[in-house]
Write a protein that holds these residues in place. Structure first.
Motif, PDB file in Angstrom:
ATOM      1  N   THR A  19       0.853  -1.184   0.000  1.00 24.13           N
ATOM      2  CA  THR A  19       0.000   0.000   0.000  1.00 24.13           C
ATOM      3  C   THR A  19       0.892   1.238   0.000  1.00 24.13           C
ATOM      4  O   THR A  19       1.826   1.338   0.796  1.00 24.13           O
ATOM      5  CB  THR A  19      -0.907   0.016   1.238  1.00 24.13           C
ATOM      6  OG1 THR A  19      -1.750  -1.139   1.207  1.00 24.13           O
ATOM      7  CG2 THR A  19      -1.774   1.269   1.269  1.00 24.13           C
ATOM      8  N   THR A  20       0.641   2.168  -0.898  1.00 29.87           N
ATOM      9  CA  THR A  20       1.544   3.306  -1.074  1.00 29.87           C
ATOM     10  C   THR A  20       0.852   4.624  -0.751  1.00 29.87           C
ATOM     11  O   THR A  20      -0.361   4.777  -0.928  1.00 29.87           O
ATOM     12  CB  THR A  20       2.083   3.362  -2.511  1.00 29.87           C
ATOM     13  OG1 THR A  20       0.993   3.587  -3.425  1.00 29.87           O
ATOM     14  CG2 THR A  20       2.778   2.057  -2.877  1.00 29.87           C
ATOM     15  N   LEU A  21       1.651   5.590  -0.309  1.00 28.91           N
ATOM     16  CA  LEU A  21       1.192   6.957  -0.054  1.00 28.91           C
ATOM     17  C   LEU A  21       2.169   7.901  -0.733  1.00 28.91           C
ATOM     18  O   LEU A  21       3.338   7.954  -0.368  1.00 28.91           O
ATOM     19  CB  LEU A  21       1.110   7.238   1.446  1.00 28.91           C
ATOM     20  CG  LEU A  21       0.486   8.579   1.868  1.00 28.91           C
ATOM     21  CD1 LEU A  21      -0.116   8.468   3.267  1.00 28.91           C
ATOM     22  CD2 LEU A  21       1.510   9.712   1.837  1.00 28.91           C
ATOM     23  N   SER A  22       1.688   8.653  -1.735  1.00 24.13           N
ATOM     24  CA  SER A  22       2.548   9.537  -2.516  1.00 24.13           C
ATOM     25  C   SER A  22       2.008  10.961  -2.482  1.00 24.13           C
ATOM     26  O   SER A  22       0.841  11.196  -2.824  1.00 24.13           O
ATOM     27  CB  SER A  22       2.618   9.074  -3.975  1.00 24.13           C
ATOM     28  OG  SER A  22       3.175   7.783  -4.080  1.00 24.13           O
ATOM     29  N   PRO A  23       2.833  11.945  -2.078  1.00 23.72           N
ATOM     30  CA  PRO A  23       2.408  13.347  -2.184  1.00 23.72           C
ATOM     31  C   PRO A  23       2.489  13.832  -3.623  1.00 23.72           C
ATOM     32  O   PRO A  23       3.316  13.355  -4.405  1.00 23.72           O
ATOM     33  CB  PRO A  23       3.410  14.083  -1.288  1.00 23.72           C
ATOM     34  CG  PRO A  23       4.602  13.205  -1.259  1.00 23.72           C
ATOM     35  CD  PRO A  23       4.128  11.791  -1.416  1.00 23.72           C
ATOM     36  N   MET A  24       1.625  14.792  -3.968  1.00 19.38           N
ATOM     37  CA  MET A  24       1.620  15.383  -5.299  1.00 19.38           C
ATOM     38  C   MET A  24       1.442  16.887  -5.164  1.00 19.38           C
ATOM     39  O   MET A  24       0.885  17.377  -4.182  1.00 19.38           O
ATOM     40  CB  MET A  24       0.492  14.815  -6.159  1.00 19.38           C
ATOM     41  CG  MET A  24       0.613  13.345  -6.488  1.00 19.38           C
ATOM     42  SD  MET A  24      -0.493  12.857  -7.853  1.00 19.38           S
ATOM     43  CE  MET A  24      -2.099  13.233  -7.149  1.00 19.38           C
ATOM     44  N   ALA A  25       1.901  17.613  -6.174  1.00 18.86           N
ATOM     45  CA  ALA A  25       1.714  19.058  -6.232  1.00 18.86           C
ATOM     46  C   ALA A  25       1.527  19.466  -7.689  1.00 18.86           C
ATOM     47  O   ALA A  25       2.025  18.803  -8.599  1.00 18.86           O
ATOM     48  CB  ALA A  25       2.908  19.795  -5.627  1.00 18.86           C
ATOM     49  N   SER A  26       0.808  20.559  -7.899  1.00 17.90           N
ATOM     50  CA  SER A  26       0.574  21.036  -9.255  1.00 17.90           C
ATOM     51  C   SER A  26       0.457  22.552  -9.268  1.00 17.90           C
ATOM     52  O   SER A  26       0.174  23.181  -8.237  1.00 17.90           O
ATOM     53  CB  SER A  26      -0.703  20.418  -9.841  1.00 17.90           C
ATOM     54  OG  SER A  26      -1.848  20.892  -9.152  1.00 17.90           O
ATOM     55  N   VAL A  27       0.675  23.130 -10.435  1.00 20.32           N
ATOM     56  CA  VAL A  27       0.422  24.550 -10.682  1.00 20.32           C
ATOM     57  C   VAL A  27      -0.269  24.659 -12.033  1.00 20.32           C
ATOM     58  O   VAL A  27       0.195  24.071 -13.015  1.00 20.32           O
ATOM     59  CB  VAL A  27       1.712  25.383 -10.687  1.00 20.32           C
ATOM     60  CG1 VAL A  27       1.405  26.830 -11.056  1.00 20.32           C
ATOM     61  CG2 VAL A  27       2.408  25.324  -9.341  1.00 20.32           C
ATOM     62  N   ALA A  58       0.669  24.343 -17.491  1.00 20.35           N
ATOM     63  CA  ALA A  58       0.483  23.622 -16.234  1.00 20.35           C
ATOM     64  C   ALA A  58       1.603  22.631 -16.005  1.00 20.35           C
ATOM     65  O   ALA A  58       2.258  22.172 -16.944  1.00 20.35           O
ATOM     66  CB  ALA A  58      -0.867  22.905 -16.234  1.00 20.35           C
ATOM     67  N   ALA A  59       1.807  22.305 -14.736  1.00 18.36           N
ATOM     68  CA  ALA A  59       2.811  21.322 -14.345  1.00 18.36           C
ATOM     69  C   ALA A  59       2.291  20.516 -13.164  1.00 18.36           C
ATOM     70  O   ALA A  59       1.544  21.033 -12.326  1.00 18.36           O
ATOM     71  CB  ALA A  59       4.127  22.008 -13.981  1.00 18.36           C
ATOM     72  N   ASN A  60       2.685  19.251 -13.105  1.00 17.24           N
ATOM     73  CA  ASN A  60       2.280  18.367 -12.013  1.00 17.24           C
ATOM     74  C   ASN A  60       3.451  17.456 -11.645  1.00 17.24           C
ATOM     75  O   ASN A  60       4.215  17.037 -12.522  1.00 17.24           O
ATOM     76  CB  ASN A  60       1.091  17.499 -12.461  1.00 17.24           C
ATOM     77  CG  ASN A  60       0.528  16.656 -11.341  1.00 17.24           C
ATOM     78  OD1 ASN A  60      -0.357  17.095 -10.611  1.00 17.24           O
ATOM     79  ND2 ASN A  60       1.014  15.425 -11.189  1.00 17.24           N
ATOM     80  N   TYR A  61       3.608  17.170 -10.353  1.00 15.04           N
ATOM     81  CA  TYR A  61       4.664  16.267  -9.932  1.00 15.04           C
ATOM     82  C   TYR A  61       4.153  15.361  -8.817  1.00 15.04           C
ATOM     83  O   TYR A  61       3.519  15.837  -7.870  1.00 15.04           O
ATOM     84  CB  TYR A  61       5.898  17.017  -9.436  1.00 15.04           C
ATOM     85  CG  TYR A  61       7.061  16.093  -9.121  1.00 15.04           C
ATOM     86  CD1 TYR A  61       7.822  15.549 -10.144  1.00 15.04           C
ATOM     87  CD2 TYR A  61       7.366  15.739  -7.813  1.00 15.04           C
ATOM     88  CE1 TYR A  61       8.886  14.686  -9.881  1.00 15.04           C
ATOM     89  CE2 TYR A  61       8.424  14.880  -7.531  1.00 15.04           C
ATOM     90  CZ  TYR A  61       9.177  14.358  -8.570  1.00 15.04           C
ATOM     91  OH  TYR A  61      10.215  13.489  -8.303  1.00 15.04           O
ATOM     92  N   GLU A  62       4.424  14.074  -8.945  1.00 16.44           N
ATOM     93  CA  GLU A  62       4.139  13.100  -7.896  1.00 16.44           C
ATOM     94  C   GLU A  62       5.451  12.551  -7.356  1.00 16.44           C
ATOM     95  O   GLU A  62       6.295  12.073  -8.123  1.00 16.44           O
ATOM     96  CB  GLU A  62       3.292  11.945  -8.431  1.00 16.44           C
ATOM     97  CG  GLU A  62       3.064  10.843  -7.392  1.00 16.44           C
ATOM     98  CD  GLU A  62       2.223   9.686  -7.890  1.00 16.44           C
ATOM     99  OE1 GLU A  62       2.247   8.620  -7.245  1.00 16.44           O
ATOM    100  OE2 GLU A  62       1.544   9.847  -8.925  1.00 16.44           O
TER     101      GLU A  62
END
Length: 261
Positions: free
Chosen positions: A206-214, A229-233
């Motif tokens: 089971t995984t937990l990954s933070p993400m952010a975007s603009v 736009a940009a997104n990163y996990e």
């Protein structure tokens, strides 16, 4: 006084990519006016997309693609995924969610011989978004309903839109929790039958990954809308340390233009 929040998204085109940007609360508020960042009805256009390959044996994607979306009073449709708001008011919106998650591993490709194909799956779920003066706070859970991964995914996300006339600047951040079955199927799991001397068996867990975007967008006139736009996990270690993955995260960049009528 509650602020009006308008949203536009790179996800008009994201179904051509394996990246996992958040849908956020697109379409929650749209208006039929010439300077609204999200008008009612259809938007069609094209985008240049660059995204990082999930598996280290794969190549990064660089694509120029067409796309279309639809914003109605309650329905939002983005090609491979949709939301339907069955109850909403000034404070909270409840929605049903559906998505087709595309296949992302083919054993005929170099580097994957002996693996089982990761087929596409239909997913369905529910969620809600709290609407505040400064943020849209979303929680959503989905499950495979087609019998492929038999996994689930929980998303907790916050968007912070800033609107200045026709211009939108919207940072967002959150976490995505994937069940062991979903993570193993689409994010680097290697079963014992798929292992080899060069590729060890791997359980992503089971995984937990933070993400952010603009997301930034601009309404040029009544018909034309542009976005960057940009997104990163940032991968959970269960994904990052997989013998198939071997890197820390996954990025996505989009520049697009759309036409509304």
């Amino acid at each position: 006084m509650r602020y009006h929040i308008y949203l536009i998204t790179p996800l008009l085109f994201c179904f051509y990519s394996n990246a996992e940007p958040d849908l956020s609360s697109l379409g929650l508020i749209s208006e039929d006016r010439p300077d609204s960042p999200i008008p009612k009805g259809f938007i069609v256009g094209g985008a240049a997309i660059s995204s990082q390959a999930r598996y280290h044996e794969s190549s990064n994607d660089n694509l120029v693609v067409p796309g279309a979306l639809y914003f109605g009073d309650n329905l939002m449709f983005l090609g491979d995924r949709a939301r339907y708001y069955f109850n909403k008011n000034d404070d909270v919106a409840y929605f049903g969610y559906g998505r087709y998650r595309f296949s992302n591993l083919n054993p005929s490709d170099d580097g994957f011989h002996g693996m089982h194909k990761r087929k596409g799956e239909l997913e369905g779920g529910v969620g809600l978004t709290w609407i505040t003066n400064y943020a849209l706070l979303t929680t959503r859970i989905v499950t495979d309903i087609s019998g492929q991964s038999n996994g689930q995914e929980l998303l907790v996300w916050a968007d912070f839109p800033v609107i200045r006339d026709k211009f939108l600047f919207m940072p967002g951040l959150g976490v995505v929790i994937r069940s062991e079955k979903l993570a193993n199927y689409y994010f680097g799991g290697v079963s014992s039958s798929e292992s080899s001397p060069e590729r060890a068996a791997w359980n992503a867990g089971t995984t937990l990954s933070p993400m952010a975007s603009v997301v930034t967008s601009y309404r040029f006139n009544q018909h034309w809308i542009g976005l960057i736009a940009a997104n990163y996990e940032y991968y959970d270690k269960g994904i990052a340390n997989s013998p198939l993955v071997q890197h820390n995260g996954e990025w996505l960049f989009i520049t697009g233009i759309g036409y509304s009528w």
